[in-house]
Design a protein around this motif. Structure first.
Motif, PDB file in Angstrom:
ATOM      1  N   VAL A 134       0.855  -1.190   0.000  1.00 32.09           N
ATOM      2  CA  VAL A 134       0.000   0.000   0.000  1.00 32.09           C
ATOM      3  C   VAL A 134       0.889   1.237   0.000  1.00 32.09           C
ATOM      4  N   THR A 135       0.265   2.375  -0.289  1.00 31.37           N
ATOM      5  CA  THR A 135       1.012   3.626  -0.190  1.00 31.37           C
ATOM      6  C   THR A 135       1.044   4.074   1.264  1.00 31.37           C
ATOM      7  N   LEU A 136       2.036   4.853   1.592  1.00 33.21           N
ATOM      8  CA  LEU A 136       2.164   5.380   2.942  1.00 33.21           C
ATOM      9  C   LEU A 136       0.963   6.246   3.309  1.00 33.21           C
ATOM     10  N   ASP A 137       0.489   7.059   2.371  1.00 31.08           N
ATOM     11  CA  ASP A 137      -0.676   7.913   2.635  1.00 31.08           C
ATOM     12  C   ASP A 137      -1.919   7.085   2.948  1.00 31.08           C
ATOM     13  N   GLN A 162      -5.838   4.879   6.982  1.00 27.89           N
ATOM     14  CA  GLN A 162      -6.523   3.735   7.585  1.00 27.89           C
ATOM     15  C   GLN A 162      -6.185   3.597   9.061  1.00 27.89           C
ATOM     16  N   VAL A 163      -4.927   3.752   9.418  1.00 27.97           N
ATOM     17  CA  VAL A 163      -4.524   3.650  10.817  1.00 27.97           C
ATOM     18  C   VAL A 163      -5.205   4.743  11.640  1.00 27.97           C
ATOM     19  N   ALA A 164      -5.243   5.961  11.121  1.00 26.21           N
ATOM     20  CA  ALA A 164      -5.910   7.062  11.824  1.00 26.21           C
ATOM     21  C   ALA A 164      -7.397   6.760  11.991  1.00 26.21           C
ATOM     22  N   VAL A 210      -7.358  11.129  16.067  1.00 27.25           N
ATOM     23  CA  VAL A 210      -6.006  11.545  15.687  1.00 27.25           C
ATOM     24  C   VAL A 210      -6.015  12.156  14.297  1.00 27.25           C
ATOM     25  N   ASP A 211      -5.016  12.932  14.035  1.00 27.70           N
ATOM     26  CA  ASP A 211      -4.815  13.561  12.738  1.00 27.70           C
ATOM     27  C   ASP A 211      -3.968  12.621  11.876  1.00 27.70           C
ATOM     28  N   ALA A 212      -4.424  12.366  10.657  1.00 29.28           N
ATOM     29  CA  ALA A 212      -3.710  11.453   9.763  1.00 29.28           C
ATOM     30  C   ALA A 212      -2.294  11.933   9.471  1.00 29.28           C
ATOM     31  N   GLU A 213      -2.067  13.243   9.462  1.00 28.33           N
ATOM     32  CA  GLU A 213      -0.714  13.755   9.220  1.00 28.33           C
ATOM     33  C   GLU A 213       0.243  13.377  10.362  1.00 28.33           C
ATOM     34  N   ARG A 214      -0.267  13.399  11.576  1.00 28.86           N
ATOM     35  CA  ARG A 214       0.572  12.989  12.720  1.00 28.86           C
ATOM     36  C   ARG A 214       0.845  11.486  12.672  1.00 28.86           C
ATOM     37  N   VAL A 215      -0.157  10.732  12.282  1.00 24.52           N
ATOM     38  CA  VAL A 215       0.028   9.297  12.135  1.00 24.52           C
ATOM     39  C   VAL A 215       1.071   9.030  11.053  1.00 24.52           C
ATOM     40  N   ALA A 254       3.521  10.923  10.066  1.00 25.47           N
ATOM     41  CA  ALA A 254       4.856  11.265  10.572  1.00 25.47           C
ATOM     42  C   ALA A 254       5.385  10.181  11.503  1.00 25.47           C
ATOM     43  N   ASP A 255       4.520   9.655  12.380  1.00 25.52           N
ATOM     44  CA  ASP A 255       4.954   8.604  13.295  1.00 25.52           C
ATOM     45  C   ASP A 255       5.284   7.325  12.536  1.00 25.52           C
ATOM     46  N   LEU A 256       4.468   6.982  11.561  1.00 27.44           N
ATOM     47  CA  LEU A 256       4.754   5.795  10.759  1.00 27.44           C
ATOM     48  C   LEU A 256       6.092   5.945  10.047  1.00 27.44           C
ATOM     49  N   TYR A 257       6.301   7.086   9.419  1.00 27.16           N
ATOM     50  CA  TYR A 257       7.503   7.331   8.628  1.00 27.16           C
ATOM     51  C   TYR A 257       8.769   7.299   9.485  1.00 27.16           C
ATOM     52  N   HIS A 258       8.726   7.968  10.621  1.00 23.76           N
ATOM     53  CA  HIS A 258       9.934   8.143  11.430  1.00 23.76           C
ATOM     54  C   HIS A 258      10.156   7.064  12.486  1.00 23.76           C
ATOM     55  N   SER A 259       9.094   6.380  12.900  1.00 23.90           N
ATOM     56  CA  SER A 259       9.245   5.465  14.021  1.00 23.90           C
ATOM     57  C   SER A 259       8.759   4.043  13.728  1.00 23.90           C
ATOM     58  N   GLN A 260       7.478   3.905  13.428  1.00 18.77           N
ATOM     59  CA  GLN A 260       6.889   2.563  13.360  1.00 18.77           C
ATOM     60  C   GLN A 260       7.354   1.744  12.157  1.00 18.77           C
TER      61      GLN A 260
END
Length: 125
Positions: free
Chosen positions: A49-52, A57-59, A69-74, A76-82
């Motif tokens: 799937v695409t990151l967006d 979906q996670v949000a 939650v805000d999808a943009e924050r999700v 960022a967390d997915l990209y940098h951490s999870q």
């Protein structure tokens, strides 16, 4: 003092009782709800799937669970951490340049069985 409790002084239960390091790593990986949601969605959508799309979906699932939650924050967390954490565990392949995430399935790892249990418990999929 409870003498029936396992000895956890060395940071793990049971000493050299044959507990699998793969099991410990799997349970640690699945201990984060957002990482579980990533894996649920990847399995549901056929592995890539695409990151967006993933962040949306996670949000959505997190909002349904009572945590708006805000999808943009999700994202960022997915990209940098999870996603880096999942990639390090060889559970996903993440291409930050193209923005794609792919599920890596491995029958040798117990992650699929425990993810099934978690999904049933969370009523997500």
């Amino acid at each position: 003092m409870n003498t029936d409790a396992p000895d956890v002084t060395a940071g793990f239960a049971g000493g050299n009782s044959g507990i699998s390091p793969a099991l410990d790593a799997t349970l640690d990986l699945l201990s984060n709800r957002r990482r579980r949601y990533v894996l649920y969605h990847l399995r549901e959508e056929g592995s890539t799937v695409t990151l967006d799309e993933l962040a949306e979906q996670v949000a959505s699932w997190e909002s349904e669970a009572g945590d708006p939650v805000d999808a943009e924050r999700v994202l960022a967390d997915l990209y940098h951490s999870q996603l880096p954490r999942l990639e390090e565990a060889d559970a996903v392949a993440f291409d930050p340049e193209e923005g794609y995430v792919t599920l890596l399935e491995d029958d040798e790892k117990p992650i699929s069985e425990y993810l099934d249990l978690a999904a049933r418990e969370e009523n997500v999929v």
